[in-house]
Scaffold this motif. Sequence first.
Motif, PDB file in Angstrom:
ATOM      1  N   ARG A  45       0.801  -1.176   0.121  1.00  0.00           N
ATOM      2  CA  ARG A  45       0.053   0.203  -0.073  1.00  0.00           C
ATOM      3  C   ARG A  45       0.910   1.164  -0.037  1.00  0.00           C
ATOM      4  NH1 ARG A  45      -4.123  -2.025   4.888  1.00  0.00           N
ATOM      5  NH2 ARG A  45      -5.076  -3.841   3.604  1.00  0.00           N
ATOM      6  N   ARG A  72      -3.472 -12.201  -8.378  1.00  0.00           N
ATOM      7  CA  ARG A  72      -2.690 -12.311  -7.354  1.00  0.00           C
ATOM      8  C   ARG A  72      -1.438 -12.946  -7.814  1.00  0.00           C
ATOM      9  NH1 ARG A  72      -4.671 -12.463  -2.034  1.00  0.00           N
ATOM     10  NH2 ARG A  72      -6.513 -12.577  -2.834  1.00  0.00           N
ATOM     11  N   PHE A  96       1.386  -7.592   7.118  1.00  0.00           N
ATOM     12  CA  PHE A  96       1.372  -7.680   5.774  1.00  0.00           C
ATOM     13  C   PHE A  96      -0.211  -8.128   5.495  1.00  0.00           C
ATOM     14  CE2 PHE A  96       2.564  -7.247   1.649  1.00  0.00           C
ATOM     15  CZ  PHE A  96       2.377  -8.534   0.961  1.00  0.00           C
ATOM     16  N   MET A  97      -0.806  -7.646   4.855  1.00  0.00           N
ATOM     17  CA  MET A  97      -2.230  -8.086   4.720  1.00  0.00           C
ATOM     18  C   MET A  97      -2.716  -8.619   3.179  1.00  0.00           C
ATOM     19  SD  MET A  97      -3.169  -7.523   7.557  1.00  0.00           S
ATOM     20  CE  MET A  97      -4.714  -7.735   7.437  1.00  0.00           C
ATOM     21  N   ARG A  98      -1.816  -9.392   2.623  1.00  0.00           N
ATOM     22  CA  ARG A  98      -2.145 -10.102   1.370  1.00  0.00           C
ATOM     23  C   ARG A  98      -1.805 -11.443   1.649  1.00  0.00           C
ATOM     24  NH1 ARG A  98      -5.565  -7.626  -1.516  1.00  0.00           N
ATOM     25  NH2 ARG A  98      -5.027  -9.039  -3.359  1.00  0.00           N
ATOM     26  N   ILE A  99      -2.679 -12.458   1.150  1.00  0.00           N
ATOM     27  CA  ILE A  99      -2.774 -13.932   1.085  1.00  0.00           C
ATOM     28  C   ILE A  99      -1.624 -14.011   0.010  1.00  0.00           C
ATOM     29  CG2 ILE A  99      -3.637 -16.060   0.801  1.00  0.00           C
ATOM     30  CD1 ILE A  99      -6.424 -14.737   1.781  1.00  0.00           C
ATOM     31  N   LEU A 100      -0.687 -14.956   0.086  1.00  0.00           N
ATOM     32  CA  LEU A 100       0.259 -15.273  -0.804  1.00  0.00           C
ATOM     33  C   LEU A 100       0.210 -16.547  -1.330  1.00  0.00           C
ATOM     34  CD1 LEU A 100       3.195 -13.941   1.686  1.00  0.00           C
ATOM     35  CD2 LEU A 100       2.472 -12.740  -0.512  1.00  0.00           C
ATOM     36  N   ASN A 114       5.658 -14.838  10.164  1.00  0.00           N
ATOM     37  CA  ASN A 114       4.490 -14.124  10.248  1.00  0.00           C
ATOM     38  C   ASN A 114       4.082 -13.770  11.593  1.00  0.00           C
ATOM     39  OD1 ASN A 114       2.071 -12.400   9.269  1.00  0.00           O
ATOM     40  ND2 ASN A 114       0.853 -14.003   9.890  1.00  0.00           N
ATOM     41  N   HIS A 116       0.738 -13.308  14.021  1.00  0.00           N
ATOM     42  CA  HIS A 116      -0.869 -13.439  13.661  1.00  0.00           C
ATOM     43  C   HIS A 116      -1.390 -12.957  15.196  1.00  0.00           C
ATOM     44  CE1 HIS A 116      -4.651 -14.505  12.091  1.00  0.00           C
ATOM     45  NE2 HIS A 116      -4.910 -15.393  13.072  1.00  0.00           N
ATOM     46  N   LEU A 126      -8.866 -12.839   9.379  1.00  0.00           N
ATOM     47  CA  LEU A 126      -9.002 -11.464   9.809  1.00  0.00           C
ATOM     48  C   LEU A 126      -9.928 -11.274  10.997  1.00  0.00           C
ATOM     49  CD1 LEU A 126      -9.366  -9.930   6.192  1.00  0.00           C
ATOM     50  CD2 LEU A 126      -7.251 -10.220   7.444  1.00  0.00           C
ATOM     51  N   HIS A 145       4.576 -17.468  13.568  1.00  0.00           N
ATOM     52  CA  HIS A 145       4.671 -18.904  12.833  1.00  0.00           C
ATOM     53  C   HIS A 145       5.518 -18.651  11.505  1.00  0.00           C
ATOM     54  CE1 HIS A 145       1.465 -17.790   9.719  1.00  0.00           C
ATOM     55  NE2 HIS A 145       1.071 -17.176  10.656  1.00  0.00           N
ATOM     56  N   THR A 148       3.426 -20.800   5.301  1.00  0.00           N
ATOM     57  CA  THR A 148       3.142 -21.883   4.425  1.00  0.00           C
ATOM     58  C   THR A 148       2.258 -21.431   3.550  1.00  0.00           C
ATOM     59  OG1 THR A 148       1.554 -23.184   5.751  1.00  0.00           O
ATOM     60  CG2 THR A 148       3.977 -23.659   5.987  1.00  0.00           C
ATOM     61  N   LEU A 151      -2.997 -20.640   4.734  1.00  0.00           N
ATOM     62  CA  LEU A 151      -3.180 -19.415   5.327  1.00  0.00           C
ATOM     63  C   LEU A 151      -2.951 -19.374   7.117  1.00  0.00           C
ATOM     64  CD1 LEU A 151      -3.720 -16.553   5.152  1.00  0.00           C
ATOM     65  CD2 LEU A 151      -6.231 -16.818   5.235  1.00  0.00           C
ATOM     66  N   ASP A 152      -2.085 -18.885   7.625  1.00  0.00           N
ATOM     67  CA  ASP A 152      -2.048 -18.879   9.053  1.00  0.00           C
ATOM     68  C   ASP A 152      -1.986 -20.331   9.673  1.00  0.00           C
ATOM     69  OD1 ASP A 152      -4.300 -15.988   9.010  1.00  0.00           O
ATOM     70  OD2 ASP A 152      -2.193 -16.137   8.842  1.00  0.00           O
TER      71      ASP A 152
HETATM   72  N1  LIG Z   1      -0.159 -18.205   1.895  1.00  0.00           N
HETATM   73  C1  LIG Z   1      -0.129 -17.290   3.094  1.00  0.00           C
HETATM   74  N2  LIG Z   1      -0.076 -15.845   3.007  1.00  0.00           N
HETATM   75  C2  LIG Z   1       0.021 -15.261   3.866  1.00  0.00           C
HETATM   76  C3  LIG Z   1      -0.103 -15.594   5.339  1.00  0.00           C
HETATM   77  C4  LIG Z   1       0.099 -17.230   5.260  1.00  0.00           C
HETATM   78  O1  LIG Z   1       0.275 -17.603   6.594  1.00  0.00           O
HETATM   79  N3  LIG Z   1       0.126 -18.026   4.216  1.00  0.00           N
HETATM   80  N4  LIG Z   1      -0.140 -15.021   6.656  1.00  0.00           N
HETATM   81  C5  LIG Z   1      -0.981 -13.790   6.076  1.00  0.00           C
HETATM   82  C6  LIG Z   1      -1.044 -12.728   7.239  1.00  0.00           C
HETATM   83  N5  LIG Z   1      -2.291 -12.888   7.809  1.00  0.00           N
HETATM   84  C7  LIG Z   1      -2.837 -13.115   9.044  1.00  0.00           C
HETATM   85  O2  LIG Z   1      -1.756 -13.194   9.863  1.00  0.00           O
HETATM   86  C8  LIG Z   1      -3.163 -12.344   6.709  1.00  0.00           C
HETATM   87  C9  LIG Z   1      -3.203 -11.593   5.961  1.00  0.00           C
HETATM   88  C10 LIG Z   1      -4.384 -11.092   4.966  1.00  0.00           C
HETATM   89  C11 LIG Z   1      -5.557 -11.881   4.942  1.00  0.00           C
HETATM   90  C12 LIG Z   1      -6.539 -11.507   3.825  1.00  0.00           C
HETATM   91  O3  LIG Z   1      -7.619 -12.107   3.804  1.00  0.00           O
HETATM   92  N6  LIG Z   1      -6.010 -10.612   3.081  1.00  0.00           N
HETATM   93  C13 LIG Z   1      -6.980 -10.155   1.757  1.00  0.00           C
HETATM   94  C14 LIG Z   1      -7.068  -8.681   1.450  1.00  0.00           C
HETATM   95  C15 LIG Z   1      -7.424  -8.207   2.917  1.00  0.00           C
HETATM   96  C16 LIG Z   1      -6.808  -6.352   3.054  1.00  0.00           C
HETATM   97  O4  LIG Z   1      -6.388  -6.066   2.102  1.00  0.00           O
HETATM   98  O5  LIG Z   1      -7.237  -5.765   3.937  1.00  0.00           O
HETATM   99  C17 LIG Z   1      -6.614 -10.732   0.457  1.00  0.00           C
HETATM  100  O6  LIG Z   1      -5.407 -11.040   0.374  1.00  0.00           O
HETATM  101  O7  LIG Z   1      -7.527 -10.832  -0.401  1.00  0.00           O
HETATM  102  C18 LIG Z   1      -5.608 -12.844   5.914  1.00  0.00           C
HETATM  103  C19 LIG Z   1      -4.501 -13.343   6.645  1.00  0.00           C
HETATM  104  C20 LIG Z   1      -0.165 -12.979   5.123  1.00  0.00           C
HETATM  105  N7  LIG Z   1      -0.260 -13.914   3.753  1.00  0.00           N
END
Ligand SMILES: Nc1nc2c(c(=O)[nH]1)N[C@@H](CN(C=O)c1ccc(C(=O)N[C@@H](CCC(=O)O)C(=O)O)cc1)CN2
Length: 221
Positions: A45, A72, A96-100, A114, A116, A126, A145, A148, A151-152
């Motif tokens: 951001r 993504r 960091f708020m993006r799922i990887l 990360n 959490h 969330l 943690h 991986t 997610l979390d």
């Molecule tokens: N593959 C993984 N990616 C991420 C992990 C993980 O363990 N495995 N940890 C997260 C951190 N996190 C919670 O600790 C988390 C961050 C973001 C989201 C989420 O739903 N993000 C949305 C957008 C939300 C926003 O922009 O406000 C999205 O990515 O669509 C859930 C959990 C970091 N990534």
Amino acid sequence: MIAAEVTLPRILVLASGSGTNLQALIEAARERDFPGQIVAVGCNRPGAFALERAAQAGIETFTVDHTGYDSREAFDAALLAAIMKFNPDVVVLAGFMRILTADFVRALKGKMLNIHPSLLPRYTGLNTHQRVIDAGDTLHGVSIHFVTEDLDGGPVIAQAEVRVDPSDTAATLAEKVQRQEHILYPVVIRWFCEGRIQLDGHQVLFDGAALEGPMRLGADD
Ligand SMILES: Nc1nc2c(c(=O)[nH]1)N[C@@H](CN(C=O)c1ccc(C(=O)N[C@@H](CCC(=O)O)C(=O)O)cc1)CN2
Ligand SMILES: NCC(=O)N[C@@H]1O[C@H](COP(=O)([O-])[O-])[C@@H](O)[C@H]1O
């Protein structure tokens, strides 16, 4: 005698927001005996205050704005390319708020942590503080943690607990949890940089021995 130049482990921090955990790491890294150096801070951001915190500390920053990518996967590829320019030994997710994606996580397997705001495995995702209150829980906390693709769901290294009082709101719980976060994360990152924490498959090793469960640290709150 010529002193040997010691190259400290290279820490790259990813953040999306305020950056109070980043600030705690910046302050910890200023300690003479801290075994790592923060080489860069990246954000998805452009307006994240974490960027300002890094700049004020003289740390290089970069932004990869996720809204600028069609998928993504494309965002993750650009983010990974930006990260690898810094050749980090560890990537620290600090709000960091993006799922990887799985490919991104695999590229950094065993090198990405990360923080959490819950006692995992409870409350992945969330809005954890409100969910804890809605559930009537009396115990909450923070987990650190390995990241991986689950997610979390990665192996948990350490946790700290906070008590939930009847008067607590999501905001007051967040404050309690963040106080613990700011204590716990610098400790865990220090241990990681010292080589004391490793990922062996799905097992967390501490000083070479498999942890039976997360280390419970932190002060009561
Ligand atoms: N593959 C993984 N990616 C991420 C992990 C993980 O363990 N495995 N940890 C997260 C951190 N996190 C919670 O600790 C988390 C961050 C973001 C989201 C989420 O739903 N993000 C949305 C957008 C939300 C926003 O922009 O406000 C999205 O990515 O669509 C859930 C959990 C970091 N990534
Ligand atoms: N699911 C990820 C998540 O919710 N992470 C949480 O975001 C906050 C970031 O604060 P900060 O930007 O002030 O460090 C922290 O409390 C962290 O646990």
